[in-house]
Scaffold this motif. Structure first.
Motif, short mmCIF file in Angstrom:
data_model
loop_
_atom_site.label_atom_id
_atom_site.label_comp_id
_atom_site.label_asym_id
_atom_site.label_seq_id
_atom_site.Cartn_x
_atom_site.Cartn_y
_atom_site.Cartn_z
N VAL A 1 -6.12 1.88 8.44
CA VAL A 1 -6.62 1.80 7.07
C VAL A 1 -5.43 1.79 6.13
O VAL A 1 -4.48 2.57 6.30
N SER B 1 -8.48 0.16 -1.10
CA SER B 1 -8.37 0.54 0.32
C SER B 1 -9.19 -0.42 1.15
O SER B 1 -10.17 -1.01 0.66
N ALA C 1 -4.31 2.08 2.00
CA ALA C 1 -4.84 2.58 0.72
C ALA C 1 -3.73 2.64 -0.31
O ALA C 1 -2.56 2.84 0.02
N ARG C 2 -4.11 2.47 -1.59
CA ARG C 2 -3.16 2.55 -2.70
C ARG C 2 -3.63 3.60 -3.69
O ARG C 2 -4.83 3.69 -4.00
N LEU D 1 -2.40 -4.51 -1.46
CA LEU D 1 -2.14 -3.66 -0.30
C LEU D 1 -1.15 -4.32 0.66
O LEU D 1 -0.26 -3.67 1.19
N ALA E 1 -12.50 5.44 6.73
CA ALA E 1 -12.31 4.41 5.70
C ALA E 1 -13.34 4.57 4.59
O ALA E 1 -13.02 4.36 3.40
N ALA F 1 0.83 -1.20 0.00
CA ALA F 1 0.00 0.00 0.00
C ALA F 1 0.87 1.25 0.00
O ALA F 1 2.03 1.23 0.42
N PHE G 1 -7.88 6.94 -5.00
CA PHE G 1 -7.41 5.65 -4.50
C PHE G 1 -8.18 4.53 -5.18
O PHE G 1 -9.42 4.57 -5.23
N TYR H 1 -0.83 4.37 5.04
CA TYR H 1 -1.36 3.72 6.23
C TYR H 1 -1.83 4.81 7.18
O TYR H 1 -1.08 5.75 7.48
N ILE I 1 -12.25 7.45 2.30
CA ILE I 1 -11.12 7.07 1.45
C ILE I 1 -11.59 6.16 0.33
O ILE I 1 -11.16 6.29 -0.84
N GLU I 2 -12.49 5.22 0.64
CA GLU I 2 -13.01 4.32 -0.38
C GLU I 2 -13.77 5.07 -1.47
O GLU I 2 -13.72 4.70 -2.66
#
Length: 544
Positions: free
Chosen positions: A368, A258, A370-371, A286, A246, A229, A255, A232, A249-250
């Motif tokens: 969490v 995640s 995420a990429r 991730l 979260a 990922a 991203f 963090y 972010i989703e």
């Protein structure tokens, strides 16, 4: 005095010393507990507040251990003292315990051999459970410790002679340096006994340093391989935060992958297991847990399990495991993958769908991952995350590099605490050096007086005693470091490969320990050296 009276006087003296020292030790330990609490707090691991009120068990255990060990350690000296012929003891130059070298060597060699065999069996034998292996390693280490201590007089003289050789070539230490070298090498048993405590202390410190460095190397390697990922987000430690972060972010287009991670406890066959929960469909890309069976192509109703836990449960890919949650619910999950790297995921990972209301008592996210989406830079992603995290002031946004550094820093803090607590044994050993040198100065009063009479200055007398202590301290520290490396290797081999699979020796740290031990020896000898320098020459010569 009869032999029985001599034994009784030595044992009585030991009893008094044990009682006084144990009481002082308990009192000092109470204040030390407060100091350690402050140290833990400074490192971010706050402990509950407590007062200075020891329990009855603390006092009883402290007295029993302190007095018992002191009395046991005096049994052999009391027996030896009672067997010394009076006429021989009154002769100038009599050495206590002379003539026991052969028996000491046989016992030491036997214990060393037994200890080495036990450690080899503990390291490379196959046993049911960890208890037999641990027992063999502990007994083996004890045998090596005691055996090396008993054999150390055999090589203490040549080693201390070599360590002290450079001193006589220093312009300001020619005479006192040479005498310090000779004093440390001529009585091999006294030198070995003085250095013994420091050897044990440095062996423990060295073992902790080697084990810690090996653990750090393994941890660093696994983090580098496991982290895929880009980001963090966590609040540090095991403190959770709301699920809204979260979800935001989703929903952010910056991203492409995640998932939040949650932590709880479930039961398998009546045994409690630490369980992580994540969106299993998002983990691939991730986290790389080094899958050895199955794949990360998983989802609701699936389970990811570490190979050790899989072996303990006797399951493999496709098998079913029944989880029992805190509220009594049960769920059958299917093993989708078996992996080897538990650094981030732990041993058990289920899907977030299994984290239903009431099953674990909380729905907070632990962290969490995420990429970044394709084409999104770190700066753009950072700006979006900072904006989202503004509503969650308790969380920290870290890149993959920052996350790895923070995890390693937490490990460093833990190892520093362990090293600090083990380091107290070194301080005790230095007190032993100071005590032994003080007795040595008393025993050599006439000798020091004769040296002063033929021209040795007070400064040279003080220097001689201090550098003698430094030589003995370096000898004990070097021997301890060698044993520490050997024991550190044994520990790394005994631990599971999933915990430590690298062996690393922090040479710089260990060499620093030896140098610091030599300097500490100089400091520890200050009072005995001062007494040697202040001896009245005529009174010292007259002493028999």
């Amino acid at each position: 005095a009869s032999a029985r009276q001599v034994r009784g006087s030595v044992l009585g003296e030991s009893l008094l010393v044990g009682v006084v020292a144990s009481i002082l030790g308990i009192l000092f330990g109470m204040f030390l507990a407060v100091a350690l609490r402050s140290l833990f707090g400074a490192l971010g691991a706050d402990l509950p507040s407590f007062g200075l009120t020891p329990t009855a068990s603390t006092i009883i255990i402290g007295l029993v251990v302190g007095i018992g060990i002191t009395m046991l350690s005096s049994i052999t000296p009391s027996r030896r003292a009672s067997k010394v012929p009076p006429v021989a003891a009154m002769q100038d130059g009599f050495r206590f315990g002379a003539g026991e070298g052969k028996r000491r060597t046989i016992i030491g060699a036997s214990l060393l051999a037994i200890g080495l065999v036990a450690m080899v069996l503990g390291l490379f034998g196959e046993y049911d459970g960890a208890a037999p292996q641990l027992t063999l390693l502990v007994l083996g280490a004890l045998g090596v410790f005691v055996g090396t201590t008993l054999l150390s007089p055999l090589f203490s003289s040549p080693v201390t002679r070599a360590l002290g050789a450079p001193l006589q070539y220093l312009p300001w230490l020619k005479m006192s340096g040479r005498l310090a070298q000779e004093n440390s090498s001529r009585n091999n048993q006294r030198t070995a006994a003085t250095a013994g405590a420091l050897m044990v202390g440095l062996a423990l410190v060295g073992m902790a340093a080697v084990t810690g460095e090996s653990l750090k190397e393994t941890f660093r390697d696994t983090l580098d391989n496991a982290i895929e990922a880009d980001w963090y987000i966590s609040s540090g430690g095991f403190v959770g935060f709301g699920t809204g972060l979260a979800e935001e972010i989703e929903a952010a287009p910056e991203f492409d992958r995640s998932t939040p991670f949650r932590f709880g406890v479930a039961q398998v066959d009546g045994s409690s297991k630490d369980v992580f929960a994540a969106d299993l469909a998002q983990i691939d890309g991730l986290i790389d847990p080094d899958v050895v069976e199955g794949s990360l192509d998983a989802g609701p109703g699936d389970l990811l399990i570490h190979e050790d836990s899989a072996e303990d449960q006797g399951v493999t890919v496709g098998d079913t495991v029944t989880l029992t949650y805190a509220n009594g619910d049960t769920e059958d999950v299917t093993v989708a993958a078996v992996y080897t790297d538990a650094t981030i995921l732990g041993n058990w990972v289920i899907d977030l769908e299994s984290w239903q209301e009431g099953r674990f008592g909380t729905t907070d996210d632990l962290f969490v991952a995420a990429r970044n989406a394709e084409g999104v830079s770190q700066e753009q992603a950072q700006a979006v995350l900072d904006e989202i995290a503004a509503d969650f002031p308790q969380v920290d946004v870290e890149s993959s590099e920052e996350f790895a550094d923070s995890q390693e820093a937490q490990l460093d803090n833990l190892l520093a605490i362990i090293q600090g607590m083990v380091g107290f044994s070194v301080l005790i050993a230095l007190l032993g050096i100071a005590n032994t040198l003080a007795l040595s100065v008393f025993e050599r009063t006439r000798e020091i007086g004769l040296l002063r009479a033929v021209g040795m200055s007070r400064r040279q007398a003080r220097s001689m005693i201090r550098w003698e202590a430094a030589i003995v301290a370096v000898f004990g520290a070097a021997l301890g470091v060698v044993l520490g490396i050997a024991f550190g290797y044994a520990v790394t081999q005994a631990l599971p490969p999933s915990f430590v699979n690298d062996f690393a020796v922090p040479w710089g740290t260990l060499i620093t320990y030896v140098i610091v031990a030599g300097i500490a020896g100089l400091i520890a000898a200050s009072l005995p050296a001062r007494r040697a320098g202040r001896l009245d020459v005529l009174d010292a010569i007259r002493q028999l």
